[in-house]
Design a protein around this motif. Structure first.
Motif, PDB file in Angstrom:
ATOM      1  N   HIS A  34     -61.821  28.335  46.585  1.00 25.49           N
ATOM      2  CA  HIS A  34     -62.819  27.689  47.856  1.00 25.49           C
ATOM      3  C   HIS A  34     -61.673  26.849  48.933  1.00 25.49           C
ATOM      4  O   HIS A  34     -62.046  25.887  49.360  1.00 25.49           O
ATOM      5  N   PHE A  87     -59.984  24.253  47.692  1.00 23.11           N
ATOM      6  CA  PHE A  87     -60.122  22.952  47.514  1.00 23.11           C
ATOM      7  C   PHE A  87     -58.539  22.767  46.471  1.00 23.11           C
ATOM      8  O   PHE A  87     -58.023  23.446  45.799  1.00 23.11           O
ATOM      9  N   ASP A 141     -58.579  18.028  54.115  1.00 23.90           N
ATOM     10  CA  ASP A 141     -59.308  19.546  54.461  1.00 23.90           C
ATOM     11  C   ASP A 141     -60.620  18.966  52.941  1.00 23.90           C
ATOM     12  O   ASP A 141     -61.784  19.381  53.475  1.00 23.90           O
ATOM     13  N   ARG A 142     -60.708  19.995  52.184  1.00 30.79           N
ATOM     14  CA  ARG A 142     -60.907  20.137  50.937  1.00 30.79           C
ATOM     15  C   ARG A 142     -60.437  19.215  49.704  1.00 30.79           C
ATOM     16  O   ARG A 142     -58.780  20.120  49.408  1.00 30.79           O
ATOM     17  N   TYR A 189     -60.675  18.155  45.692  1.00 36.11           N
ATOM     18  CA  TYR A 189     -60.944  18.063  44.491  1.00 36.11           C
ATOM     19  C   TYR A 189     -60.419  17.113  43.424  1.00 36.11           C
ATOM     20  O   TYR A 189     -59.082  17.194  43.188  1.00 36.11           O
ATOM     21  N   CYS A 224     -65.609  15.410  45.225  1.00 37.04           N
ATOM     22  CA  CYS A 224     -64.760  16.207  45.732  1.00 37.04           C
ATOM     23  C   CYS A 224     -65.509  15.601  47.182  1.00 37.04           C
ATOM     24  O   CYS A 224     -66.054  14.979  47.518  1.00 37.04           O
ATOM     25  N   MET A 226     -65.031  16.568  51.723  1.00 43.38           N
ATOM     26  CA  MET A 226     -64.580  18.157  53.075  1.00 43.38           C
ATOM     27  C   MET A 226     -65.061  17.377  54.101  1.00 43.38           C
ATOM     28  O   MET A 226     -65.274  16.770  54.367  1.00 43.38           O
ATOM     29  N   HIS A 241     -66.963  14.405  57.802  1.00 47.51           N
ATOM     30  CA  HIS A 241     -66.512  14.668  56.626  1.00 47.51           C
ATOM     31  C   HIS A 241     -67.395  14.524  55.897  1.00 47.51           C
ATOM     32  O   HIS A 241     -68.798  13.251  55.744  1.00 47.51           O
ATOM     33  N   GLY A 284     -69.267  14.494  51.591  1.00 48.47           N
ATOM     34  CA  GLY A 284     -68.158  15.037  49.904  1.00 48.47           C
ATOM     35  C   GLY A 284     -69.812  14.870  48.809  1.00 48.47           C
ATOM     36  O   GLY A 284     -70.712  14.151  48.920  1.00 48.47           O
TER      37      GLY A 284
END
Lengths: 587, 587
Positions: free
Chosen positions: B157, B159, B209-210, B212, B236, B238, B525, B527
């Motif tokens: 996805h 990340f 952006d993403r 983890y 995480c 996002m 953002h 998370g």
């Protein structure tokens, strides 16, 4: 939902779609009645278009956008009239119908471009802006992919990732340990691991069979360029293996990474070189074999010509620099200075120009005639047109010096192509290293490294010649990783401790837990560890590991972005029962 | 090569193959002329057979094998006459032709069996032997698989795993920070991260952006059962997301893990519950919804009956325990003591037995007649045969107490099946938490948590009612993870700091880097972070996180295996410019 697509994915096939994009304003260009905005995110850049004739208000709004503003744009994907082949999205643009400013930005302290105007200090201080630049983002993306592929490969080969503790025990030899005071246990400290070495061996005793971990390690070293106080290892260990098994598995890992990260097929067996040959031919235990220019021992032909420097020395060796016979006096002087720097430590540099016409010109013409020089040139495997460099001294020392000069010449002659990768296993490392200062042998790796079976007999009688089941993976002259087969036999271990001058007490103080564990059925085992930062930098074509670390510290081990280390409060010190000693005046 | 196969892989199809196995001796059994040895490794157990008639010497050697000896056995795969259905390899055995002892073992301090005779202290001290036991090995295997699947899902996805630093800055509020003295920078300290919160928000500013990371975090907490000073988070964050986007992605992760780890299809949308409902119905912000027994507000029907305890209180609530009307006086007394323990803190426990025959018997019969009790029972949604428990007091306090009693009853009635998993999103947490001691509001999560848009208007006027875009994933009454949408608008952030009583100076001292970063275009953002230890323990059906940690510390934050923390040398202290303050006498 803020967006329907990212800034890197729209293509000609998406024409006429209604889309919403978000990102940062890279730049705004006004061309007559049109305003073009490059919208950037991690995935790419997409061009936004505003037309003053069709939507004056919106276009004026766009013209006011500052660099690095965060915006949301809704519009229609349209085919570009002038396409940009350099951009994955270069065939399309977005005719914008709605524009929302999600956040403004002050003017960044440096330009967010591939070639920025910021100096290292500024870039590190604003690292969160530096990362917006493609070269840094690319490094982090490569590292992420590499970690993932390491895991995918090792998982596929039955390796289990096991997390080992970060708060461990400081050992008497752990002078470079970072320590962590305990609040609860008065006057006691944890240490941060320099490596999970003992734990991974304990995991083999525990029957984990194949272990790996991508793990942070810590070393409070005196500072050197391109070292970080915290660094990341790919740490691995296997049970019921011999050296060959370990090399096979990790050669496979290296090939998998080159294929998946750089799309390079390494469909050959990695060459292997014993440590002795690496030293004698390359003057290094991590030879760069992308180019030749190997070292030759010319001691026998160089001695006996009344040149006292040579006659009184232990070892004389040479390299032949191809096509460099025409080097000027100035160039040679510069190289002489280079080898005389304290970091290299040579006393001087002898040269022989083997001219294109077959004649010789050397810095030792007084002692050597043409025949003598020809004999040296032959031994040095030089040919007409080459420049021969000669160094002399104690064997290992002079080989190391010549190794440094060889690399320097490789750099000067552009023989070290960043896009060429030359892996090499260096094997058969010496088991012991002699220390002149303390007049004794030390373990070259660590005291659990197993000797080669063939050398069991000479451990006591000729320890300097004993070889270890130890190996390094070297790529392009960089040590990417290394390891060894460990001793699992307690009688051999006792013998080894004795050889290394470890009293039982000292061995216990340092390795008590492991020594105890070995009493309960330790399997034969071995492993290795790779430096992820260094390997990722190499893969990325970077000269510095900072290019593949999100938030590196500077060369003084300081995080200038977040300002660490820093003072802590008196209350915190009090809770930890610590007092700071004033600096001694002579420091 | 030490072995051709591992101890878990041979099957009936392998019969007649010549194989070599390695492993640990689990047990040796002599049956007449035959000796059977169970050989164990990480992968399984294979039976070795020695026959005194066909090879006396070998068989006698086998009979001398001790428990946990490490051996290598060569032989032929043969079909067993009496098969063992409980073992994957149970259809075959190895007729051994050659036996090599690779290492002996002392007798282990406890039996290496699923149900061992070792106590916790002993098991932790010899953790490397404890791990040989299937239940512990299984926990580590599950954790390994879980980490891998987390990465696989998140990588799929988009990340990016980004490593954030371990040596960071201690903040004035970081009283529970572990600190690390710097040798090079006199009197200064790094801190180990309690979480990478600031760094992950910086990475969003950086355009990652993403993000983890599966990452170690540290908290020097006062000790509680089943807490570790170092723990692992799935962290995480996002960009360009609203709460719904975050919930969708991580609900997907949870489903992926249940499928791949436990083969459970969760093909339904996870239920969601607002925090207020969770508190009122379950007396907890982490409700276990595997069972009902929900809490009811019976304040209106319980008041006004001259029972002073009820009449003078703020909130009265009940649970109805199904079919428990027959509880004895002793059982009820026990539960009364349970709720009166300081950890729960209730003043007393009122009960009403709603007997099978429709009559009532209660501890407040003096004040309530049958009709009154029926009215309460109706409000409590109790039916004949149930036992109603009633608590009263300040609303949040009494709900929390009732929540604890509800869980206790769930345990007693076996309503909490370990193999049933009931996920739940708890949403709409309060933005602020009132602190009675200091008479002010604090951020319930952290000061960057964004309020719900609908509640912007009441931030100043009615802060206690303001809700946050904050969410927790709860499974079986355990908080698995949680997070929030962050504030990216600097005006709102200033307003928030003001509300929380942060002076500009104080905000700067704690969050300077992040506040600066937000000036350069912070995207919207949000998370969350999951506790890997806890989630893995839940998946593993373990009551303690120690079951899924290779080398846990004990409840006094001590590693009893390697003996950490411990004293360090005076030289080390000297290098760090530290002196240990003697303990104060009143401590």
């Amino acid at each position: 939902m803020y967006r329907t697509h990212n800034c890197g994915e729209l293509r000609i096939a998406d024409v006429n779609k209604e889309v919403t994009l978000c990102g940062w304003v890279q730049r705004v260009r006004n061309l007559g009645g049109m305003t073009f905005t490059d919208l950037r995110d991690r995935y790419g850049i997409t061009q936004l278009v505003f037309n003053i004739d069709t939507n004056k208000e919106l276009c004026e709004q766009a013209r006011k956008l500052g660099r690095e503003f965060v915006i949301q744009a809704k519009g229609v994907v349209t085919e570009r009239s002038s396409k940009n082949k350099d951009l994955a999205t270069g065939e399309i643009e977005i005719i914008v119908k709605e524009l929302n400013i999600l956040n403004k930005s002050e003017i960044p302290p440096f330009t967010i471009e591939d070639n920025t105007d910021g100096g290292e200090d500024l870039l590190l201080k604003y690292r969160y802006l530096d990362i917006r630049r493609r070269p840094i983002l690319k490094g982090l993306q490569l590292r992420n992919k590499m970690s993932f592929e390491v895991r995918r490969y090792l998982d596929g080969h039955s390796f289990m990732e096991v997390e080992t503790p970060m708060l461990i025990k400081s050992t008497p030899e752990g002078a470079r340990d970072y320590v962590v005071p305990s609040r609860i246990h008065h006057g006691e400290f944890y240490a941060l691991p320099q490596s999970p070495q003992q734990y991974k061996q304990l995991l083999m005793v525990a029957g984990i069979d194949r272990y790996y971990q991508i793990v942070k390690c810590f070393r409070d070293e005196d500072l050197r360029a391109d070292r970080q106080p915290e660094f990341t290892q790919i740490d691995c260990e296997m049970s019921f293996v011999e050296q060959e098994d370990v090399l096979q598995i990790f050669e496979g890992l290296a090939k998998h990474l080159f294929k998946t990260i750089r799309n390079i097929d390494m469909d050959f067996q990695f060459p292997r070189m014993v440590w002795k040959e690496a030293m004698e031919k390359y003057g290094s235990d991590k030879p760069d074999i992308r180019f030749g220019m190997t070292i030759h021992n010319i001691t026998d032909v160089a001695k006996g010509h009344n040149f006292k420097v040579f006659d009184d020395t232990e070892y004389i060796c040479s390299i032949a620099v191809e096509g460099a016979a025409g080097y000027t006096r100035k160039q040679i002087d510069e190289l002489t200075e280079f080898v005389k720097r304290p970091q290299v430590g040579a006393k001087g540099l002898v040269y022989i120009k083997y001219n294109e016409d077959g004649t010789f010109k050397s810095s030792v013409d007084k002692f050597f005639n043409a025949d003598d020089l020809k004999a040296i040139a032959d031994k040095a495997e030089a040919k007409a047109g080459d420049l021969i460099f000669i160094l002399c001294g104690k064997k290992l020392q002079v080989l190391n010096q010549m190794g440094v000069l060889r690399i320097e010449m490789g750099n000067r002659l552009n023989l070290r192509d960043k896009n060429k990768f030359a892996p090499l296993w260096v094997v058969d490392f010496p088991l012991f290293e002699w220390d002149d200062a303390t007049q004794r042998f030390y373990a070259m790796h660590h005291p659990f490294t197993s000797p080669k079976k063939e050398d069991y007999d000479i451990l006591e009688t000729n320890p300097g010649e004993a070889r270890a089941n130890a190996y390094d993976l070297v790529i392009n002259g960089i040590e990417i990783g290394g390891g060894s087969i460990r001793i699992h036999d307690s009688a051999l271990q006792v013998r080894m401790f004795k050889l290394l001058g470890f009293t039982e007490e000292k061995a216990k103080a340092q390795f008590e837990c492991l020594i105890n564990a070995f009493k309960f059925g330790a399997p034969p085992h071995g492993g290795l560890a790779f430096g992820l930062d260094r390997w990722a930098a190499l893969m990325n074509g970077s000269d510095s590991i900072k290019d593949v670390i999100a938030f590196p510290k500077n060369n003084a081990a300081r995080d200038v972005m977040i300002d660490a280390p820093s003072a802590i409060s008196p209350e915190q010190l009090d809770e930890l029962s610590l007092t700071i000693t004033p600096l001694k005046s002579n420091e």
